[in-house]
Structures are given as C-alpha cells and as structure tokens.
Enzyme design. Structure first.
Site, short mmCIF file in Angstrom:
data_model
loop_
_atom_site.label_atom_id
_atom_site.label_comp_id
_atom_site.label_asym_id
_atom_site.label_seq_id
_atom_site.Cartn_x
_atom_site.Cartn_y
_atom_site.Cartn_z
N GLY A 1 2.94 -2.67 1.54
CA GLY A 1 3.69 -1.57 0.89
C GLY A 1 3.58 -1.66 -0.62
N ASP B 1 0.38 -12.66 -1.05
CA ASP B 1 1.03 -12.36 0.22
C ASP B 1 -0.04 -12.37 1.31
OD1 ASP B 1 2.23 -11.37 2.46
OD2 ASP B 1 3.13 -9.62 1.48
N ILE C 1 -2.12 -3.36 8.60
CA ILE C 1 -1.61 -2.35 7.68
C ILE C 1 -1.69 -2.85 6.23
CG2 ILE C 1 -0.07 -1.30 9.38
CD1 ILE C 1 2.24 -2.81 7.99
N HIS D 1 -1.73 -8.15 7.61
CA HIS D 1 -2.51 -7.25 6.77
C HIS D 1 -4.02 -7.41 6.97
CE1 HIS D 1 1.22 -6.18 4.93
NE2 HIS D 1 1.48 -7.44 4.61
#
Ligand code: NAI
Length: 603
Positions: free
Chosen positions: A519, A496, A516, A501
C-alpha cells in the site's frame, strides 16, 4: 487580462440596501446582470421608525440604468418575507448579503436591556432569520452564496459598542458553522468586515477620512466572494479604501502544565508557565475543529509517553545514504523523464532531496520488528502476521537529511473493535540520531482481520480525522502504470520483505489470488502525482498526508490519481484503471504552499 465577471441569471437579496454599503453592493450586482431584491426597513440610524423611500430610490436608480430590481420593506427579523419577495418576483434566490444594521452605542455601564436586545435582534437574529429562510432553497438547488457583515468592533473591541461587538462576533461564529454545514450542498458562507463612510460612521470618523472610505471600493470584494469562480468559504475578509485582507483566529502553541497523565494541574504550574501559555511567536491556525482536536490529542500522547518513560521503549535504528533515497524514489515510480523529479534521482542536482514519504517506511518496520504489538495487546488469539495496513498518516517536521542514522520509536495508542476486525493504532516518530531532531511523525492503523467482536470501544481520541473527497469532478488527474516488478523492487528499497508481496503461495494462503503491491508503494506514486501537480515537485512544500488503503493493487496495474484542491489541502483518490477500483480513499496531502508548475497546467 480576463473576461468580465458577470452575475447574469443570478438572484441576489441585499438586506439594508437602501443606503450605504448595501446600496453600493446592490448597484454593483445589478450592473453586472443580477436581479436584485432591495430590502430596507428605512429606519433611523438607531433603529427608530420605518419608510419605503430609501428602498424605492435604489430600485429606481437600478431600473433607470437598465437593471432589474424589486423593493422589500420588511425588517430582517421577518427574513422569510424578504426571501419570499425574491421567490415571488424572480422564482429563486442564489446570493444573500446580510448587511442591514443600526447602532445603539452606549458605554456598558449605561446600556439598557433594550439597547442590548435591539442590536442582537437586527444584526444577529435578523441575519439568522433571513439566512434560515433562504437555506432550504440553497440546499434544494445545491447552490448558495452567503455574506455576513461583521465589524472591527467585534474583532478588536471598541469603547461604547459592547452590544454591537457581541452581535458582530456572533455572526462570525454563525458563519463558521454554516460554512461547514453548507459544504455538502455547495453553499459557501463568508464574512465581510468593512470600514466605510456611511451614516453609521458619519460624525465618528474624521470628515476627510470619511470621504475617502467609499462603499463602492468594498463592493467588488463582496461581489467576488459571491462569484462562481471564487472558491472561498468560511473566511473573514476585511476591506476598506480599496484594500482587502483575510483575518484568522490563531492560537499559541501553548504548554503542557503537568508531567504525567494522572497528575493534577497546580496553580503554581500555571503561574510558572504563563509566559509560554501566552507566547504567540509560534501561533498557529487550525482550519477545522477536528485539526484542533487532533492537536489536543497530541497532548494526551505526550502525557502518556512521559508516563510510560520508565517502561520499555520500542525502537529500531537504520542508516541510509543518498543511494537508498534514490532507490526509494525509483521504486515509487519517479522518472528522469520528468524534470520535476530529477531532484530525487541525481545526487549532484542542485536541489537534490529525499522524497518526503521516505520515512513512512520506518513506521511499519518499527511496529512489526519490535514486540510492541504483542506486549501491548496481550492477546494470544490475534495472528500478528495476518495484519493488513489500513490507514497511514505522516507529517514531516524538518527537511529530511540526504544521509543519516535514524531511530524510529513506536507507541501503542489504542485498539478498536470494528465488528469483525480489530484496528490497532500505532504512533511512530523518526529521529536523526546525531542531531536528536525529530524529522517525522506518523500513525499506522493496522487491521487484524477476524480479531474484532471482543466488546471493545469503536472510537478513539487518537484517530486522525479523514475527509471525503469533494463531490465535483477532479481538478487534476495523473495516470501512471506500475511495473510487474514494482513490489519486488519496493520490498528491497523499503525493507518490507513480507513474502505476501512476491510469493504466490503465501499470497494465496492469506486470501489473495496473487502477490499484491505494498500500500505504501502505491501511496508513494499518488503523493508524487500530488506534489508534481500542486507543488512543482518541491519536497519542501510537503506538510502531511493521510490515506486509507481500501483495496489491493496488483503489480503492473495502472494507477489513476484524481486530485481536488481546497486551499492548501489536496484531496485525492487513487483508482486502478484496469478494474476501475478505488484503492486509496479518504486521502489528502496538506501542502505548506501551492506552486502549480507550467508542466502541470498544460496536462
Ligand atoms: P447604513 O446605515 O448606511 O445602512 C444600513 C441600512 O440598513 C439602512 O438603510 C437601514 O435603514 C437598514 N436597516 C436597519 N435596520 C434594518 C432592519 N431591521 N431591516 C432591514 N433594514 C434595516 O450603514 P452601513 O454603514 O452601510 O452599514 C451596513 C452594514 O455594515 C451594517 O451591518 C453595519 O453594522 C456594517 N458595518 C459598517 C461599517 C462602516 O464603517 N460603515 C463598519 C463595520 C460594519
């Protein structure tokens, strides 16, 4: 081995405790410090007459032994009066044993309305009335333990006991629902299925056997179910002769009786599939009605998929080997310092295995690398790049191979209008290409921000149930710091590579102060904590997980995973220590078995 289990300060009501099983329970509670209300109508075996004698005798017996008890002579149909006796005498009620009972055995053909009604009244209505009177006290004090008394005649049927079997089965239904309704007020409800030598069984059971069926042998099981140390709730426990076991209602896997969602079910299809409908070799147990409903939703999925078989399929293929699996484990924080995690990091370890959340990475890849969402939604106003990962479900169906060619298929399930945002439900399945085996299946809830308000539905039959964590303090907590490079690393191991990110400019563009963490990376940390704590790190014990991503994690922050065990279900919540923000909520892992490692119990 352990200290004596006591009931000091507890107030217990035992209905029908003038004789038989009830008497044995009452004596045992009193001997361990409880104050007991001895309720008994003093009627005959068939419900005729009344007397104060039997209740008084048991009160005398307890008092002579230095215990505390008062008598009550009301019928359980006047349950409020029985509970009032406890409140008047002792100021409260903590434990209620619904035990009173009579028999009116008749073959069905000879059964009168009266035979039916009196049995329903004493067993079912009487238990309900007494429990209903105690319920507000339990709720107010946020504590209560309830026992209902069922019978083998309910579970298995018995000639001449149609009235009794029906009432006793009714109590199981009552307990099933009260065990759910009472949960938030810390009220537990269980069912005892006893077999004991008493006046009810005298003359029915052979005398030698009757003598062995001592009620005192069942009392400790009932006491344990009512003790603070016992977490049991909603269970049916059978006991006799110093033996006890748990009973479950199970259901066969069944079979789908039509091919497509628009087909009818033909009578011939039922005939032709009957052996599969009734094949109990793979029977399963559902803990909740929601689980059963989720299983039924699987039927809708299968029918929809087979209906779409001629349509385009959306899938991606990947190949991985042991190095990818190890890198994945490292990128979710596994360490060679922890002996439980060595198996995920060293290919020559005897137990080398792939961490069970590994295939979770393939779902989003397949969903966003194919045109599934675009084709399914057909909405130009939705910015597909602005999607946020809202929730994730993953079930592992077979041991994950240490290297494989895999194919992940994705299916659009639904779009929900949740006000400002649209929630899109996508199912994913990952197959090992060579064997054709399905290894895992899952669901992504993708949130398309600002795409709600289109007048769509708010609920879907495809939604997988989520649960609030228990209100008590966590049973275990694990704290682990992530690295500032965590997301940079996870991008490469998960595939991903969304710049959100790693790229500060992109992060700002989509509304975050800085890049960030994925998740799914934080979720990997938490599931490791759960598996280490409750399964000694053993991937084979992992069954499924469900989690909601509530707030983002910044790489470098410290994750705190709080865990609560409820049977084989481990509820958890993950919080960032630096900001005390819950980041993963409404989350649980279901394990096939619990194996608490020595390492964890010392934490
Ligand atoms: P038991 O006859 O020795 O005791 C039952 C007591 O309940 C009696 O003292 C009776 O006076 C009292 N009672 C009857 N109607 C009442 C009412 N309306 N209000 C208040 N008290 C009332 O019988 P036992 O065997 O101790 O049975 C206890 C419970 O266990 C019953 O619910 C029975 O159906 C159940 N049970 C017993 C089995 C056994 O093998 N003994 C098997 C399965 C269930």
């Amino acid at each position: 081995m352990s200290s004596e289990l006591r009931f000091d300060g507890k107030v217990v009501v035992v209905t029908g405790s003038g004789a038989g099983l009830g008497r044995a329970y009452a004596l045992a509670f009193a001997a361990r410090g409880a104050k007991v209300v001895i309720n008994d109508l003093g009627s005959g075996r068939h419900g005729d007459g009344s007397s104060t004698k039997v209740a008084d005798q048991v009160v005398d017996e307890i008092t002579k032994n230095g215990g505390i008890a008062v008598a009550n002579y009301d019928s359980v149909l006047d349950g409020d009066k029985i509970i009032k006796t406890a409140i008047d005498a002792f100021g409260k009620i903590d434990i209620l044993i619904n035990n009173a009972g009579i028999l009116r055995d008749k073959s069905f053909v000879k059964m009168s309305d009266n035979d039916w009604n009196i049995i329903q009244d004493v067993h079912l209505k009487g238990s309900m009335k007494t429990t209903h009177a105690a319920w507000p006290y339990f709720r107010k004090q946020k504590y209560g333990k309830i026992i209902f008394t069922s019978s083998n005649a309910a579970l298995y049927g018995n000639f001449g006991q149609a009235n009794y079997s029906a009432a006793k089965m009714g109590l199981i239904g009552l307990a099933n629902t009260l065990s759910i309704e009472g949960q938030s007020s810390n009220i537990s409800t269980n069912v005892i299925v006893p077999t004991a030598g008493s006046r009810l069984t005298e003359g029915i059971v052979p005398p030698d056997f009757w003598k062995e069926l001592k009620p005192e042998l069942i009392a400790p099981i009932v006491l344990w179910l009512c003790h603070d140390d016992c977490q049991e709730n909603g269970s049916i426990i059978e006991s006799a002769l110093g033996w006890a076991g748990k009973c479950h209602i199970v259901r066969s896997n069944g079979v789908i009786l039509r091919k497509n969602i628009n087909d009818p079910v033909t009578l011939e299809a039922v005939r032709d599939n009957w052996s599969s409908v009734t094949d109990m070799s793979n029977a399963q147990r559902f803990e909740t009605i929601a689980e059963e409903a989720a299983d039924l939703m699987g039927v809708v999925d299968k029918l929809s998929q087979s209906s779409q078989q001629t349509d385009k399929t959306y899938s991606v293929k990947h190949t991985y080997n042991f190095k990818d699996a190890i890198l994945y484990a490292l990128s979710i924080g596994a360490s060679i310092k922890d002996p439980r995690e060595f198996r995920y990091l060293y290919e020559s370890n005897d137990n080398f295995s792939v961490f069970p959340t590994y295939y979770v990475v393939y779902g989003p890849l397949a969903a966003f690398e194919t045109t599934l969402i675009h084709d399914s939604l057909q909405r130009d106003d939705i910015n597909l790049a602005g999607a946020v990962h809202g929730e994730q479900y993953l079930k592992v169906l077979k041991t994950i191979p240490v290297e494989a060619n895999v194919e992940t298929r994705v299916y659009f399930q639904d779009i929900l209008d949740k006000g400002r945002h649209a929630f899109v439900l996508i199912k994913h399945e990952t197959y090992e290409v060579d064997s054709g085996d399905k290894i895992s299946e899952g669901q992504i809830v993708a949130i398309f921000q600002g795409a709600g308000g289109f007048g769509g539905k708010k609920k879907s039959i495809h939604e997988i149930p989520s649960y609030e964590m228990p209100k008590r303090k966590a049973d275990f907590t694990v704290i682990q710091k992530t690295s500032v490079e965590q997301a940079a690393f996870y991008r490469l191991t998960s595939g991903d590579t969304n710049p959100l990110h790693i790229d500060p400019d992109v992060a700002k563009m989509v509304g975050f102060k800085q890049p960030i963490q994925h998740g799914l990376c934080s979720l990997g940390f938490s599931v490791r904590h759960v598996l280490n704590t409750f399964a000694s790190g053993d991937s084979k014990l992992f069954d499924c997980l469900r989690a909601r991503f509530s707030k983002p994690v910044i790489p470098g922050q410290t994750l705190k995973t709080d865990m609560w065990r409820e049977g084989n279900r481990i509820h958890f919540q993950t919080t960032t220590v630096e900001t005390n923000t819950p980041v993963i909520t409404f989350a649980h892992v279901d394990l096939k078995d619990i194996k608490i490692s020595e390492f964890a119990s010392k934490l």
